[in-house]
Enzyme design. Sequence first.
Site, short mmCIF file in Angstrom:
data_model
loop_
_atom_site.label_atom_id
_atom_site.label_comp_id
_atom_site.label_asym_id
_atom_site.label_seq_id
_atom_site.Cartn_x
_atom_site.Cartn_y
_atom_site.Cartn_z
N ASN A 9 132.77 -67.68 -52.59
CA ASN A 9 131.64 -69.11 -53.13
C ASN A 9 130.72 -69.34 -54.47
O ASN A 9 130.04 -68.70 -55.59
CB ASN A 9 129.82 -68.99 -52.09
CG ASN A 9 129.31 -69.64 -51.99
OD1 ASN A 9 129.56 -71.04 -53.22
ND2 ASN A 9 128.48 -69.92 -51.38
N LYS A 16 129.32 -65.73 -55.22
CA LYS A 16 128.88 -64.79 -54.27
C LYS A 16 129.88 -64.23 -53.56
O LYS A 16 130.99 -65.46 -53.59
CB LYS A 16 128.15 -66.07 -53.81
CG LYS A 16 126.71 -66.47 -53.45
CD LYS A 16 126.02 -66.63 -52.63
CE LYS A 16 124.72 -67.35 -53.11
NZ LYS A 16 124.52 -68.86 -52.03
N ARG A 91 134.94 -71.29 -50.31
CA ARG A 91 133.72 -72.46 -50.31
C ARG A 91 134.45 -73.69 -51.19
O ARG A 91 133.70 -72.91 -52.26
CB ARG A 91 132.48 -72.13 -49.90
CG ARG A 91 131.51 -73.07 -49.60
CD ARG A 91 130.66 -72.54 -49.83
NE ARG A 91 128.80 -73.67 -49.41
CZ ARG A 91 127.98 -74.43 -49.87
NH1 ARG A 91 127.66 -73.84 -50.81
NH2 ARG A 91 127.23 -74.89 -49.85
N HIS A 180 127.17 -78.91 -44.71
CA HIS A 180 126.68 -77.36 -44.59
C HIS A 180 127.59 -77.21 -43.47
O HIS A 180 127.65 -76.89 -42.26
CB HIS A 180 125.04 -77.49 -43.71
CG HIS A 180 124.56 -77.21 -44.66
ND1 HIS A 180 122.90 -77.54 -44.52
CD2 HIS A 180 123.63 -76.44 -46.12
CE1 HIS A 180 122.60 -77.49 -45.80
NE2 HIS A 180 122.81 -76.43 -46.62
N HIS A 208 119.43 -76.60 -39.64
CA HIS A 208 120.20 -75.73 -40.52
C HIS A 208 118.88 -75.47 -41.37
O HIS A 208 119.35 -76.56 -41.93
CB HIS A 208 121.55 -75.66 -41.54
CG HIS A 208 121.80 -75.09 -42.47
ND1 HIS A 208 122.56 -73.77 -41.88
CD2 HIS A 208 120.99 -74.85 -43.22
CE1 HIS A 208 122.73 -73.43 -43.29
NE2 HIS A 208 121.83 -73.91 -44.31
N LEU A 209 118.12 -74.81 -41.71
CA LEU A 209 116.49 -74.79 -42.25
C LEU A 209 116.45 -73.68 -43.37
O LEU A 209 116.77 -72.94 -43.16
CB LEU A 209 115.94 -74.54 -41.26
CG LEU A 209 115.65 -75.88 -40.12
CD1 LEU A 209 114.41 -75.48 -39.52
CD2 LEU A 209 115.35 -77.18 -40.49
N GLY A 210 117.23 -73.83 -44.20
CA GLY A 210 117.23 -72.74 -45.54
C GLY A 210 116.75 -73.35 -46.70
O GLY A 210 115.78 -74.78 -46.41
N GLY A 212 117.81 -75.70 -48.48
CA GLY A 212 118.88 -76.48 -48.18
C GLY A 212 118.10 -76.64 -46.34
O GLY A 212 118.89 -76.46 -46.55
N ARG A 241 114.38 -81.11 -52.30
CA ARG A 241 115.15 -82.74 -52.68
C ARG A 241 113.97 -83.17 -51.70
O ARG A 241 113.34 -82.45 -50.45
CB ARG A 241 116.47 -82.24 -52.21
CG ARG A 241 117.07 -81.69 -52.51
CD ARG A 241 119.10 -81.61 -52.50
NE ARG A 241 119.87 -80.79 -52.81
CZ ARG A 241 120.64 -79.24 -52.02
NH1 ARG A 241 120.31 -79.47 -50.86
NH2 ARG A 241 120.98 -79.08 -52.45
N GLY A 330 117.41 -69.60 -43.34
CA GLY A 330 116.60 -68.40 -43.83
C GLY A 330 115.10 -69.10 -42.93
O GLY A 330 114.78 -67.70 -42.60
N GLU A 333 115.63 -69.15 -38.99
CA GLU A 333 115.78 -68.31 -37.91
C GLU A 333 114.93 -67.29 -38.25
O GLU A 333 114.31 -66.19 -37.54
CB GLU A 333 116.89 -66.95 -39.07
CG GLU A 333 118.69 -67.82 -38.04
CD GLU A 333 119.12 -66.68 -39.79
OE1 GLU A 333 119.42 -65.97 -40.15
OE2 GLU A 333 120.30 -68.17 -39.65
N ASN A 334 113.60 -66.83 -39.71
CA ASN A 334 112.46 -66.29 -39.66
C ASN A 334 111.32 -67.17 -39.28
O ASN A 334 109.86 -66.03 -39.20
CB ASN A 334 112.55 -65.99 -40.82
CG ASN A 334 114.23 -65.42 -41.60
OD1 ASN A 334 114.11 -64.04 -40.39
ND2 ASN A 334 114.60 -65.56 -42.08
N GLU A 384 127.87 -67.98 -42.43
CA GLU A 384 128.67 -68.87 -43.27
C GLU A 384 130.20 -68.54 -44.05
O GLU A 384 131.66 -68.69 -43.52
CB GLU A 384 128.26 -70.05 -44.58
CG GLU A 384 127.48 -70.87 -43.42
CD GLU A 384 126.46 -71.24 -44.94
OE1 GLU A 384 125.64 -70.97 -45.14
OE2 GLU A 384 127.22 -72.48 -45.45
P1 AMP Z 1 118.99 -70.04 -47.03
O1 AMP Z 1 118.82 -71.02 -48.26
O2 AMP Z 1 119.31 -69.52 -46.05
O3 AMP Z 1 118.99 -68.22 -47.51
O4 AMP Z 1 117.00 -69.85 -46.56
C1 AMP Z 1 115.90 -69.71 -47.95
C2 AMP Z 1 114.84 -70.08 -47.26
O5 AMP Z 1 114.44 -69.08 -46.19
C3 AMP Z 1 113.30 -69.56 -48.60
O6 AMP Z 1 112.97 -71.31 -48.59
C4 AMP Z 1 112.98 -69.27 -47.46
O7 AMP Z 1 111.88 -68.66 -47.71
C5 AMP Z 1 112.89 -68.98 -46.27
N1 AMP Z 1 112.62 -67.61 -45.35
C6 AMP Z 1 113.77 -66.34 -45.51
N2 AMP Z 1 112.69 -65.62 -44.82
C7 AMP Z 1 111.70 -66.49 -44.22
C8 AMP Z 1 110.86 -65.67 -43.59
N3 AMP Z 1 110.16 -64.62 -43.27
N4 AMP Z 1 109.75 -66.78 -42.98
C9 AMP Z 1 109.68 -68.33 -43.08
N5 AMP Z 1 110.49 -68.24 -44.08
C10 AMP Z 1 111.78 -67.50 -44.96
#
Ligand code: AMP
Length: 404
Positions: A9, A16, A91, A180, A208-210, A212, A241, A330, A333-334, A384
């Site tokens: 990537n 990466k 990617r 995504h 998909h909440l990361g 992005g 964003r 991120g 899931e968390n 991914e």
């Molecule tokens: P990603 O782009 O999928 O790697 O997700 C990154 C995002 O996941 C960041 O905004 C992090 O703050 C969030 N994240 C990771 N671990 C946690 C957690 N335990 N609680 C809340 N947000 C998290």
Amino acid sequence: MSKPVLVINSGSSSLKYQVVDAESGEALAVGLIERIGGAGPGALTHTVGGEKHPAEVQVPDHAAAMAAMSDAFAQHGPDLAEVGLVAVGHRVVQGGARFGHSVHIDEEALATIEQLSDLAPLHNPANAAGIRVARAQFPDLPHVAVFDTAFHLTMPEVAHTYAIDREVAEEHRIRRYGFHGTSHAYVSQRAAEFLGQPLEDTNVIVLHLGNGASACAVRGGISVDTSMGLTPLEGLVMGTRSGDIDPAVVFHLARTAGMDIDAVDTLLNKRSGVLGLSGRQDMRDLVEAAAAGEPEAQLALEVYCYRVRKYIGAYLAVLGRVDAIVFTAGIGENSAEVRALTLEGLAGLGIELDGEANLVRSGEARDIATSASRVRVLVIPTNEELEIARQAIDVVGTRSSTYN
Ligand code: AMP
């Protein structure tokens, strides 16, 4: 039989990589090289067998980064010559209307990826640079491009068309592409497996909440709508964003604040989202600050979750029948807080979160809805790299059966 794939990537200032077994899903090595092309030295982290090997590296360009990656394999393993790589999977962010599936990379495909740079100026040139140097480094392996947009090319015209002058849109290829795609494809398949249903009969809304973020309405394994559009700026509120805004905000800023196009671009892509609202980009910090009673953080969190909830409502209407809402990446899931706030008040639509199950921390796929909930609520870790590896294997397999 193991089928190791080197997944790459390549971003504008980072690279990466991962060697992943497309059969077992096992990651044999994971690496990240940052600050490529920067003024000072770059940083490499090579992780193998759970052990991290950080190093300072000289990476003026992508060729140097690829060489640094090879050095890291030579020094810390696994030995790339011994591992039996089957393919290199790349990617690529923007495949335009041209690539509806992953492809073997030849000169023509690479030229097309480069031509699509006008639609993704931040991403495709860096993706293409990574492909070029990887092909030089691994000339005997097949290289496969896996596009973020490809999964969404199935969107019906009604979902991907912007209501603007047709000729202008056609001339400049302005339509909704979505991103995504590898994550939405992987997670929607895993959701069907988890539910024990055939993919063709399974309708899901993937969130998909990361850093992005995007939502996707998937009917029977096929993307029928997604929240990102021409670029990854549209849709949900993200780390930096804005997501959806009235496009007239741009004219207003140009006319009244005297901002030029690049300044507005930076504002909406880099200084907006939860960062713009609260000064905090990381969801962990934001949740903590909101819990401590900081009003800006509370509002940012509410705006973030409210936007996701609106898209759930929209995609319930798009799909008609939904088997599951699936949280991934991120934050998805968390963050139990984000999941709970997002799904608040949706019981009338058959969506009921089990408060206790939502709080359980786990890296496994899980169902966090109450037993009475008509729509299941799932948390499914995305992968991914594995999806890219699998698609690379599919393309290599197709090629050998076609040409051998
Ligand atoms: P990603 O782009 O999928 O790697 O997700 C990154 C995002 O996941 C960041 O905004 C992090 O703050 C969030 N994240 C990771 N671990 C946690 C957690 N335990 N609680 C809340 N947000 C998290």
